[in-house]
Write a protein that holds these residues in place. Structure first.
Motif, PDB file in Angstrom:
ATOM      1  N   PRO A   2       0.914  -1.301  -0.039  1.00  0.00           N
ATOM      2  CA  PRO A   2      -0.105  -0.018  -0.106  1.00  0.00           C
ATOM      3  C   PRO A   2       0.990   1.127  -0.047  1.00  0.00           C
ATOM      4  O   PRO A   2       0.433   2.224  -0.423  1.00  0.00           O
ATOM      5  N   ASP A   3       2.057   1.159   0.400  1.00  0.00           N
ATOM      6  CA  ASP A   3       2.812   2.547   0.552  1.00  0.00           C
ATOM      7  C   ASP A   3       3.770   2.786  -0.738  1.00  0.00           C
ATOM      8  O   ASP A   3       4.597   3.467  -0.782  1.00  0.00           O
ATOM      9  N   ASN A   4       3.360   1.982  -1.776  1.00  0.00           N
ATOM     10  CA  ASN A   4       4.448   2.086  -2.911  1.00  0.00           C
ATOM     11  C   ASN A   4       3.820   3.390  -3.655  1.00  0.00           C
ATOM     12  O   ASN A   4       2.904   3.356  -4.466  1.00  0.00           O
ATOM     13  N   TYR A   5       4.563   4.273  -3.525  1.00  0.00           N
ATOM     14  CA  TYR A   5       4.222   5.700  -4.040  1.00  0.00           C
ATOM     15  C   TYR A   5       4.078   5.780  -5.363  1.00  0.00           C
ATOM     16  O   TYR A   5       3.168   6.367  -6.026  1.00  0.00           O
ATOM     17  N   GLU A   6       5.087   5.054  -6.439  1.00  0.00           N
ATOM     18  CA  GLU A   6       5.143   5.363  -7.637  1.00  0.00           C
ATOM     19  C   GLU A   6       3.801   4.603  -8.325  1.00  0.00           C
ATOM     20  O   GLU A   6       3.204   5.293  -8.979  1.00  0.00           O
ATOM     21  N   ALA A   7       3.578   3.405  -7.723  1.00  0.00           N
ATOM     22  CA  ALA A   7       2.212   2.908  -8.169  1.00  0.00           C
ATOM     23  C   ALA A   7       1.269   3.445  -7.891  1.00  0.00           C
ATOM     24  O   ALA A   7       0.234   3.674  -8.878  1.00  0.00           O
ATOM     25  N   ARG A   8       1.098   3.956  -6.762  1.00  0.00           N
ATOM     26  CA  ARG A   8       0.074   4.745  -6.439  1.00  0.00           C
ATOM     27  C   ARG A   8      -0.150   6.061  -7.212  1.00  0.00           C
ATOM     28  O   ARG A   8      -1.350   6.595  -7.628  1.00  0.00           O
ATOM     29  N   ALA A   9       0.840   6.601  -7.738  1.00  0.00           N
ATOM     30  CA  ALA A   9       0.934   7.802  -8.588  1.00  0.00           C
ATOM     31  C   ALA A   9       0.433   7.575  -9.880  1.00  0.00           C
ATOM     32  O   ALA A   9      -0.397   8.136 -10.659  1.00  0.00           O
ATOM     33  N   ASN A  10       0.941   6.510 -10.385  1.00  0.00           N
ATOM     34  CA  ASN A  10       0.452   5.904 -11.696  1.00  0.00           C
ATOM     35  C   ASN A  10      -0.973   5.764 -11.601  1.00  0.00           C
ATOM     36  O   ASN A  10      -1.790   6.013 -12.731  1.00  0.00           O
ATOM     37  N   ILE A  11      -1.713   5.217 -10.683  1.00  0.00           N
ATOM     38  CA  ILE A  11      -3.035   4.838 -10.598  1.00  0.00           C
ATOM     39  C   ILE A  11      -3.728   6.068 -10.495  1.00  0.00           C
ATOM     40  O   ILE A  11      -4.981   6.332 -11.042  1.00  0.00           O
ATOM     41  N   MET A  12      -3.277   7.029  -9.558  1.00  0.00           N
ATOM     42  CA  MET A  12      -4.261   8.357  -9.734  1.00  0.00           C
ATOM     43  C   MET A  12      -4.012   8.933 -10.713  1.00  0.00           C
ATOM     44  O   MET A  12      -5.202   9.465 -11.086  1.00  0.00           O
ATOM     45  N   TRP A  13      -2.944   9.247 -11.676  1.00  0.00           N
ATOM     46  CA  TRP A  13      -3.311   9.822 -12.918  1.00  0.00           C
ATOM     47  C   TRP A  13      -3.969   9.055 -13.793  1.00  0.00           C
ATOM     48  O   TRP A  13      -4.891   9.618 -14.609  1.00  0.00           O
TER      49      TRP A  13
END
Ligand code: NZQ
Ligand code: ZN
Length: 392
Positions: A235-246
């Motif tokens: 859950p703390d994977n910032y880069e994957a979170r960033a890709n999903i958010m965009w």
């Protein structure tokens, strides 16, 4: 490709720590008194509301607050928000939360300058005026941070209905992927499903020669297939979170949907489920969307083969294209299950005996609806039945 206008005036402010700039952007877009609207508490617990308030204070902008937005946001809180804004002389609404908070903010924005009942605009009347809205997004899902849409549930009868207008497109949206790290895995997966559904509603089209938007759609879908399991596992994977958010924003600004006929029947069918059972929109879509695909696939088997081969890595079977199309739909369902989504009525908490009610509430009478394949009442009943009994 069909003629189109593409209007997406929102300033997207993306990255870590950007919520501290909320005051600067409210000022830039002319807000002098702000309503901070938020949900059931996650934005308070994370300290985000304090960050936003501090930033507004530093910019010299007074504010008032209204929390308590529920998932599947209700009309009752919208009425309270309208009253509060009028009493306090609010001229700018800052939504701090997910799609539900943003949609509730948009509804308040419609209601404040309107003499009648804001629900009129959720019953077909066009939006002619609205206060400016902006967002600090906390979940990648609905795409409301870049869309002109809002969906509200009328508590009396649990009727879930939407409206849309360019006037509702946020002035700015602050998107810090690290804010989504506190999401429970289930909500992350619901959001991912909604993002994929927003693409599929556009992908399945009768318009030909739409290579650019097909490829944009596939890029978002491939990103979701790759990144969603990564954030579920970490859950703390910032880069994957960033890709999903965009991806969530790209999926729903209509960048992927311009110049082509779209469908949106799966969303319509889902809104009846989340209206009746108060389930998460993404979870309802996980049950409905593959069932819809199964029902309509023979309307254009080759388009489903395209999805199967390009998005889900299926081998094209030229002897039996339908087998490839069905394998693609099966792999979509397997993917949804693997990220923790329900795939049938039982798992969702819906009941087969309610299908006539769902069909009735869907409200097409003896007409038809849909852009890819026109569906009538009978078709809709059959899709709900497929969804009720789906399995792997
Ligand atoms: O209320 P809080 O405490 O904030 O908890 C929320 C809520 O329980 C929680 N959450 C949000 N961010 C969090 C968090 N929990 C921990 N950490 C965070 N960072 O997540 C839960 C779901 O929030 P919600 O806003 O309901 O999610 P979502 O963004 O999926 O919005 C769903 C709503 O949007 C509508 C749906 O129908 C549904 O009502 N849609 C709006 C659209 C639009 N306006 O363009 C298009 C969509 O197709 C969709 O229909
Ligand atoms: Zn959606």
């Amino acid at each position: 490709m069909l003629n189109f206008n593409f209007y997406s005036p929102t300033e997207f402010v993306f990255g870590k720590g950007r919520a501290a700039e909320a005051g600067h952007f409210v000022k830039k877009y002319g807000g002098t008194k702000v309503l901070i609207h938020f949900g059931g508490g996650s934005a308070v617990r994370s300290g985000l509301i304090d960050t936003v308030k501090k930033s507004l204070g530093e910019a010299g902008i007074p504010c008032c607050e209204l929390g308590g937005v529920k998932p599947n946001p209700r009309d009752t809180l919208v009425y309270k928000g309208i009253e509060l804004c009028r009493a306090e002389g609010v001229d700018f609404i800052l939504a701090v939360g997910g799609g539900s908070v943003i949609d509730s903010s948009k509804a308040i924005a419609i209601g404040v300058p309107y003499d009648g009942d804001f629900w009129d605009m959720y019953s077909g009347k066009p939006v002619e005026k609205a206060l400016p809205v902006a967002t600090v997004l906390t979940i990648a899902a609905a795409g409301s941070e870049g869309s002109g849409d809002s969906v509200i549930t009328k508590e009396d009868g649990m009727l879930k209905r939407g409206t849309g207008s360019d006037l509702l497109r946020p002035r700015f949206s602050i998107m810090d992927p690290s804010l989504t790290q506190t999401l429970p895995a289930y909500q992350t997966a619901c959001g991912a499903t909604d993002i994929m559904a927003h693409v599929f509603e556009r992908y399945f089209t009768n318009t030909t020669e739409v290579e650019i938007t097909d490829r944009l759609c596939e890029a978002v879908l491939l990103t979701m297939v790759k990144e969603t399991p990564r954030v579920i596992a970490d859950p703390d994977n910032y880069e994957a979170r960033a890709n999903i958010m965009w991806a969530g924003t790209v999926a729903h600004t209509n960048l992927c949907g311009v110049g082509r006929e779209q469908d949106w029947n799966s969303h319509g069918l889902e809104h009846e489920l989340s209206g009746l059972y108060d389930v998460a929109h993404g979870a309802g879509l996980a049950v409905i969307m593959p069932a819809w695909m199964e029902y309509v696939h023979d309307h254009n088997v080759m388009r489903f083969c395209q999805m199967a081969t390009r998005v889900f890595g299926c081998q094209m079977n030229f002897e039996d294209p339908e087998a490839t199309a069905l394998e693609g739909i099966h792999r979509f369902r397997v993917f949804l299950k693997s990220i923790g989504m329900p795939i049938n009525f039982d798992e969702l908490g819906a009941k087969e005996e309610d299908i006539p009610t769902l069909v009735e509430k869907f409200g097409i009478g003896d007409g038809t609806t849909g852009g890819f394949m026109k569906l009538n009442k009978d078709d809709i009943t059959k899709i709900y039945k497929l969804a009720a009994h789906a399995s792997l």
